[in-house]
Design a protein around this motif. Sequence first.
Motif, PDB file in Angstrom:
ATOM      1  N   PHE A  23      38.664  53.036  26.582  1.00 55.98           N
ATOM      2  CA  PHE A  23      38.596  51.595  26.369  1.00 55.98           C
ATOM      3  C   PHE A  23      37.333  51.000  26.994  1.00 55.98           C
ATOM      4  N   ASP A  24      36.922  51.547  28.131  1.00 55.53           N
ATOM      5  CA  ASP A  24      35.676  51.096  28.749  1.00 55.53           C
ATOM      6  C   ASP A  24      34.489  51.379  27.827  1.00 55.53           C
ATOM      7  N   SER A  25      34.490  52.548  27.204  1.00 53.93           N
ATOM      8  CA  SER A  25      33.416  52.909  26.275  1.00 53.93           C
ATOM      9  C   SER A  25      33.419  52.000  25.047  1.00 53.93           C
ATOM     10  N   LEU A  26      34.599  51.701  24.525  1.00 56.62           N
ATOM     11  CA  LEU A  26      34.694  50.791  23.378  1.00 56.62           C
ATOM     12  C   LEU A  26      34.154  49.418  23.734  1.00 56.62           C
ATOM     13  N   ASN A  27      34.433  48.985  24.936  1.00 47.48           N
ATOM     14  CA  ASN A  27      33.944  47.691  25.405  1.00 47.48           C
ATOM     15  C   ASN A  27      32.429  47.705  25.547  1.00 47.48           C
ATOM     16  N   GLU A  28      31.869  48.793  26.088  1.00 48.00           N
ATOM     17  CA  GLU A  28      30.424  48.905  26.270  1.00 48.00           C
ATOM     18  C   GLU A  28      29.685  48.892  24.940  1.00 48.00           C
ATOM     19  N   ILE A  32      35.397  46.452  21.143  1.00 49.40           N
ATOM     20  CA  ILE A  32      36.504  45.622  21.608  1.00 49.40           C
ATOM     21  C   ILE A  32      36.007  44.759  22.760  1.00 49.40           C
ATOM     22  N   GLU A  33      36.809  43.772  23.113  1.00 50.63           N
ATOM     23  CA  GLU A  33      36.487  42.920  24.248  1.00 50.63           C
ATOM     24  C   GLU A  33      37.616  43.013  25.259  1.00 50.63           C
ATOM     25  N   ILE A  34      37.268  43.446  26.452  1.00 49.73           N
ATOM     26  CA  ILE A  34      38.249  43.569  27.525  1.00 49.73           C
ATOM     27  C   ILE A  34      38.164  42.331  28.405  1.00 49.73           C
ATOM     28  N   GLU A  35      39.319  41.738  28.656  1.00 51.20           N
ATOM     29  CA  GLU A  35      39.411  40.570  29.539  1.00 51.20           C
ATOM     30  C   GLU A  35      39.884  41.027  30.913  1.00 51.20           C
ATOM     31  N   SER A  36      39.231  40.539  31.942  1.00 51.07           N
ATOM     32  CA  SER A  36      39.656  40.835  33.313  1.00 51.07           C
ATOM     33  C   SER A  36      40.358  39.614  33.876  1.00 51.07           C
ATOM     34  N   ILE A  37      41.620  39.798  34.228  1.00 55.89           N
ATOM     35  CA  ILE A  37      42.424  38.716  34.776  1.00 55.89           C
ATOM     36  C   ILE A  37      43.071  39.238  36.050  1.00 55.89           C
ATOM     37  N   GLU A  38      42.744  38.601  37.153  1.00 51.40           N
ATOM     38  CA  GLU A  38      43.313  38.972  38.450  1.00 51.40           C
ATOM     39  C   GLU A  38      43.197  40.469  38.724  1.00 51.40           C
ATOM     40  N   GLU A  39      42.005  41.001  38.584  1.00 53.10           N
ATOM     41  CA  GLU A  39      41.703  42.399  38.904  1.00 53.10           C
ATOM     42  C   GLU A  39      42.351  43.404  37.953  1.00 53.10           C
TER      43      GLU A  39
END
Length: 97
Positions: A23-28, A32-39
């Motif tokens: 998922f990190d690679s897809l985001n890079e 996809i777009e990864i949302e960071s909410i409260e760590e």
Amino acid sequence: MNTENFIPIATLCTHYHVETSFFDSLNEVGLIEIESIEESHYIHAERISEVEKIIRMRNDLHLNLEGIDVVLNLLQKMDHLQNELVSARNRLRLYEN
């Protein structure tokens, strides 16, 4: 921020049997777009069908991220061209009648 419409990445990793790094690679790459909410990291629930499509391409077709990106872009262009074709056919019908 409310996490009601978001699905945790950890849950998706467990469900689809993939690593968090996928998922990190897809985001890079921007697929996809990864949302960071409260760590914690989340994906919006509306994007799950895209994630499933990407995972199927990876697992069934054995495509790498670049190949998945190309296929998704081609599918998007096909949809755009099909919409243009429908629009052109509808305009042509006006002149035929």
